[in-house]
Enzyme design. Sequence first.
Site, PDB file in Angstrom:
ATOM      1  N   HIS A   1      -5.147   5.417   4.554  1.00  0.00           N
ATOM      2  CA  HIS A   1      -4.480   4.543   3.583  1.00  0.00           C
ATOM      3  C   HIS A   1      -4.832   4.855   2.137  1.00  0.00           C
ATOM      4  O   HIS A   1      -4.411   4.123   1.243  1.00  0.00           O
ATOM      5  CB  HIS A   1      -4.830   3.078   3.865  1.00  0.00           C
ATOM      6  CG  HIS A   1      -4.077   2.496   5.024  1.00  0.00           C
ATOM      7  ND1 HIS A   1      -2.803   1.982   4.909  1.00  0.00           N
ATOM      8  CD2 HIS A   1      -4.410   2.355   6.329  1.00  0.00           C
ATOM      9  CE1 HIS A   1      -2.391   1.537   6.085  1.00  0.00           C
ATOM     10  NE2 HIS A   1      -3.346   1.751   6.967  1.00  0.00           N
TER      11      HIS A   1
ATOM     12  N   LYS B   1      -0.668  -8.318  -6.755  1.00  0.00           N
ATOM     13  CA  LYS B   1      -1.432  -7.365  -5.946  1.00  0.00           C
ATOM     14  C   LYS B   1      -2.899  -7.682  -6.140  1.00  0.00           C
ATOM     15  O   LYS B   1      -3.272  -8.361  -7.104  1.00  0.00           O
ATOM     16  CB  LYS B   1      -1.211  -5.923  -6.431  1.00  0.00           C
ATOM     17  CG  LYS B   1       0.238  -5.433  -6.435  1.00  0.00           C
ATOM     18  CD  LYS B   1       0.354  -4.112  -7.166  1.00  0.00           C
ATOM     19  CE  LYS B   1       1.805  -3.660  -7.228  1.00  0.00           C
ATOM     20  NZ  LYS B   1       2.340  -3.273  -5.928  1.00  0.00           N
ATOM     21  N   ARG B   2      -3.738  -7.166  -5.247  1.00  0.00           N
ATOM     22  CA  ARG B   2      -5.171  -7.289  -5.534  1.00  0.00           C
ATOM     23  C   ARG B   2      -5.456  -6.524  -6.824  1.00  0.00           C
ATOM     24  O   ARG B   2      -4.801  -5.531  -7.137  1.00  0.00           O
ATOM     25  CB  ARG B   2      -6.014  -6.779  -4.373  1.00  0.00           C
ATOM     26  CG  ARG B   2      -5.910  -5.306  -4.093  1.00  0.00           C
ATOM     27  CD  ARG B   2      -6.708  -4.929  -2.841  1.00  0.00           C
ATOM     28  NE  ARG B   2      -6.442  -3.558  -2.449  1.00  0.00           N
ATOM     29  CZ  ARG B   2      -7.111  -2.504  -2.898  1.00  0.00           C
ATOM     30  NH1 ARG B   2      -8.103  -2.660  -3.766  1.00  0.00           N
ATOM     31  NH2 ARG B   2      -6.808  -1.285  -2.483  1.00  0.00           N
TER      32      ARG B   2
ATOM     33  N   LYS C   1      -4.033   0.107  -9.782  1.00  0.00           N
ATOM     34  CA  LYS C   1      -2.772  -0.652  -9.724  1.00  0.00           C
ATOM     35  C   LYS C   1      -2.295  -1.054 -11.122  1.00  0.00           C
ATOM     36  O   LYS C   1      -1.165  -1.478 -11.295  1.00  0.00           O
ATOM     37  CB  LYS C   1      -2.948  -1.889  -8.837  1.00  0.00           C
ATOM     38  CG  LYS C   1      -3.147  -1.523  -7.362  1.00  0.00           C
ATOM     39  CD  LYS C   1      -3.330  -2.754  -6.494  1.00  0.00           C
ATOM     40  CE  LYS C   1      -3.597  -2.406  -5.040  1.00  0.00           C
ATOM     41  NZ  LYS C   1      -2.432  -1.864  -4.327  1.00  0.00           N
TER      42      LYS C   1
ATOM     43  N   THR D   1       3.629  -2.217  -0.038  1.00  0.00           N
ATOM     44  CA  THR D   1       4.655  -2.915   0.754  1.00  0.00           C
ATOM     45  C   THR D   1       5.253  -4.069  -0.033  1.00  0.00           C
ATOM     46  O   THR D   1       6.347  -4.525   0.290  1.00  0.00           O
ATOM     47  CB  THR D   1       4.088  -3.451   2.081  1.00  0.00           C
ATOM     48  OG1 THR D   1       2.880  -4.172   1.817  1.00  0.00           O
ATOM     49  CG2 THR D   1       3.804  -2.320   3.049  1.00  0.00           C
TER      50      THR D   1
ATOM     51  N   LYS E   1       9.182  -5.811  -0.248  1.00  0.00           N
ATOM     52  CA  LYS E   1       9.493  -7.242  -0.120  1.00  0.00           C
ATOM     53  C   LYS E   1      10.352  -7.715  -1.292  1.00  0.00           C
ATOM     54  O   LYS E   1      11.326  -8.453  -1.112  1.00  0.00           O
ATOM     55  CB  LYS E   1       8.193  -8.050  -0.037  1.00  0.00           C
ATOM     56  CG  LYS E   1       7.393  -7.780   1.229  1.00  0.00           C
ATOM     57  CD  LYS E   1       5.941  -8.203   1.103  1.00  0.00           C
ATOM     58  CE  LYS E   1       5.118  -7.601   2.237  1.00  0.00           C
ATOM     59  NZ  LYS E   1       3.677  -7.649   2.002  1.00  0.00           N
TER      60      LYS E   1
END
Length: 868
Positions: A406, A601-602, A607, A712, A716
């Site tokens: 991942h 998101k975390r 990110k 993901t 969504k």
Amino acid sequence: MTSVLDPTTIGKPKRPRRHVRSLTGFLPEKDEQGKEKWPRGDEQVWKNGYRHLDTSVRSITKSFVNHVQTSLARQVYSLDDLGAYQATALSARDNLLMNWNDTQLHINRKAGKRAYYLSLEFLMGRALDNALLNLGLKDQFKEGIDKLGFNLEDLLAQERDAGLGNGGLGRLAACYLDSSASQELPVWGYGLRYKYGIFQQLISPEGQQLEAPDPWLENSNPWELPRTDVTYDIRFYGISERYQDESRRAVWHSGQEVLAVAYDVMIPGFDTRNTNNLRLWESKPKRGFDLNSFNAGNYERAVESSNSAAAITSVLYPNDHTTFGKELRLKQQYFWTAASLADILRRFKNLGKPITEFPEYVAIQLNDTHPTLAIPELMRVLLDEEDVPWDTAWKIVNETFFFTNHTVLPEALEKWPVPLLQHLLPRHMQIIFDINLFFLQSVEQEFPGDRDRLARMSLIEEGTPQNVRMAHLACIGSRKVNGVAELHSELVRTTILKDFVDYYGISKFGNVTNGITPRRWLDQCNPSLSDLITRTLIIPKNVWLKDLMKLEGLLDHVEDETFQEEWAAVKQANKERLAHHVQTTLGLRVNTRAMFDVQIKRLHEYKRQTLNILGVVHRYLTLKAMSPEERKKVTPRNVFFAGKAAPGYYIAKLTIRLIVNVARIVNADPDTKDYLNVFFLPDYSVTLAEVLIPASDISQHISTAGTEASGTSNMKFCLNGGLLLGTVDGANIEIAEEVGSTNVFFFGYLTPDVEELRHQHIHQPVPVEDKSPALALVMSHISSGLFGDGETYEPLLNTIRQGDYYLLTDDFDSYIEALRMVDEAYNDRTEWIKKSIRTTAKMGKFSSDRAIQDYAQEYWNIESTKVE
């Protein structure tokens, strides 16, 4: 005479392990003619007492009242919403249990191959709404609950999110369980039953993230079934003594033994009776109380072993910045994998097949490197308990496991110090050394004299201390390895596992692009849009929700003005629902006519929530510099953030603090508050995502190119008609390929540029002022104290000034231009709605049903089997 205990046997393993059937997994015996025999009592009396599924309003209300009286011991006079929720959940669970029992009996009769999904996280979200939708009984329950004087929506809100996961890894696992059951595949999940799970996030007056325990089990959990008959002894520490022969077998004894106790969670399939299982393990002491210590007055020592055992499943991801935290994490991983393998082996032995046929009946998927200890654990069981020769045991292991990688971030690749492993799991460290020896010998034969290659491929990373590379162990112990998006899988093959591709060949390495379940992420969270799609396609909901490619039929209606209006009305209603949530939980008003821009998101540097908030500050400064007349031409924008930072991740927590304090200033500024507002919604969860995602106009997926494996949440948002603003990274690329480049907003450097840019940052640095004057201005205002004490944010800003590993200075100007393009596109409302419809219509590929079938057919070799 009396029975006596030899003290020297205490702590020694009993060999061979006794095979015990649990109370589940039995099949009926047969007579000489092959007819099933009734096991006991009068068959007809038993069958007259069997329950049937409660599918009518009358039977549902009867079940509800029965549970109020018996399971809850309450009366109608004393029943509140929480009690009514529990009675409703228990009534729904009764149906699930009947389907579950029939599913297990059906699969046991088939005696075919099964797959097991090992994940340290399962971010399930609320279960009641999902169960009612998958059972097809939501309308009947709604009517019945209404007749009993309650509102179903109020009862659904009583449920707490299961605290079993943190981010995308756990939510992916949950989607795959839903799809496995819906696709009627024999798949079980295995995880841990965390007492506290992920922490509850609170925000201090200064904007700092605070962590509080999340006691999600305090009101009991109606969705789990304790299996006190399914327990396994799990050993830690102790001594491993090798046999003095060539077998490489050993006896591992002494140390600490704890008990793994199973809890089952039913996983209902959609529009099918198939109901799979998630088995969670709780740690308990073998003997919970030291009576001798208690009698001697040492009360702390009396409960020491009990507390030590219970700590293993107390918290999801204990902070591993301490030696104790590291050891506890490793304990969690071994406890879970050892218990799961023992359970899988017990179920296999019920078939009466030789152990060499194990891979023909069992496939085990390792979700990231956390369950990698399953590889040496299966070797230990085969060698030491089943007396299987080394070469045969390694062949069995190699054909059983499959590994999903991942991440390609070097710092995120799991490594464990050799001294810690030797101390906690001495037998497994021996086995890992043996695996490494034989593996490197074969590499040496393939690439003679290439010492550097041997060092790179070794399971042991040299240093002080030495470390075990878990990704390498997972790779060589598995039959196939996959990434989770086309770009990510290519990076896995060409970077972190390149040497292994050279050695094994390309066929061992594949790709399965992640997916999401449309049941939860469209039908459940956005019922108005789901109903509109059903009416428009004139296809039953239970058909297109299991064949998401049918959404392409929406393309025929893109130009239909009535449909466009209905589509826009659904989006507006969802924005108003989110605004209501913010009003009731935070006391803040939200302009629902503004654009809704969402990043959830975390919190992590890669990110780049930091890039987003710096862009917000740039927008704020630009608005401040405008005249009132110029501002009236600006597209109003609400920017929503949500996500948790790891408790020990200082820089990520600083980002949260900056977001909160920017929001405090921006939202109160009379010059700009009509055009820009910022909201940080605390304690992000699946349930909060279900409100945020349907409301978004644009969502941001802006990781540095080459760092996000897949993502993901992007899927969504797009499934719910939100457009995508992002970098050319992860699954963003495949989404753009599907929906068309004109319907997404890309910016930033590409993956091949990243390493060269990082090299320049170190060896030929350019000041921020020269590279991006706009960014320099933003940073100077933050440092000057515009959003509170500027000194506070210096460590965060210095990650950009010095090194800038995640390329914010390189991408900032491109990012601002992309935001301008979004504004421009949003102002053409008709065209924006068309883009939204086209985006949803082309999301069929990203169903987790497609992904799970990829695994089933190309990796696990299992078949669907329908319960009638």
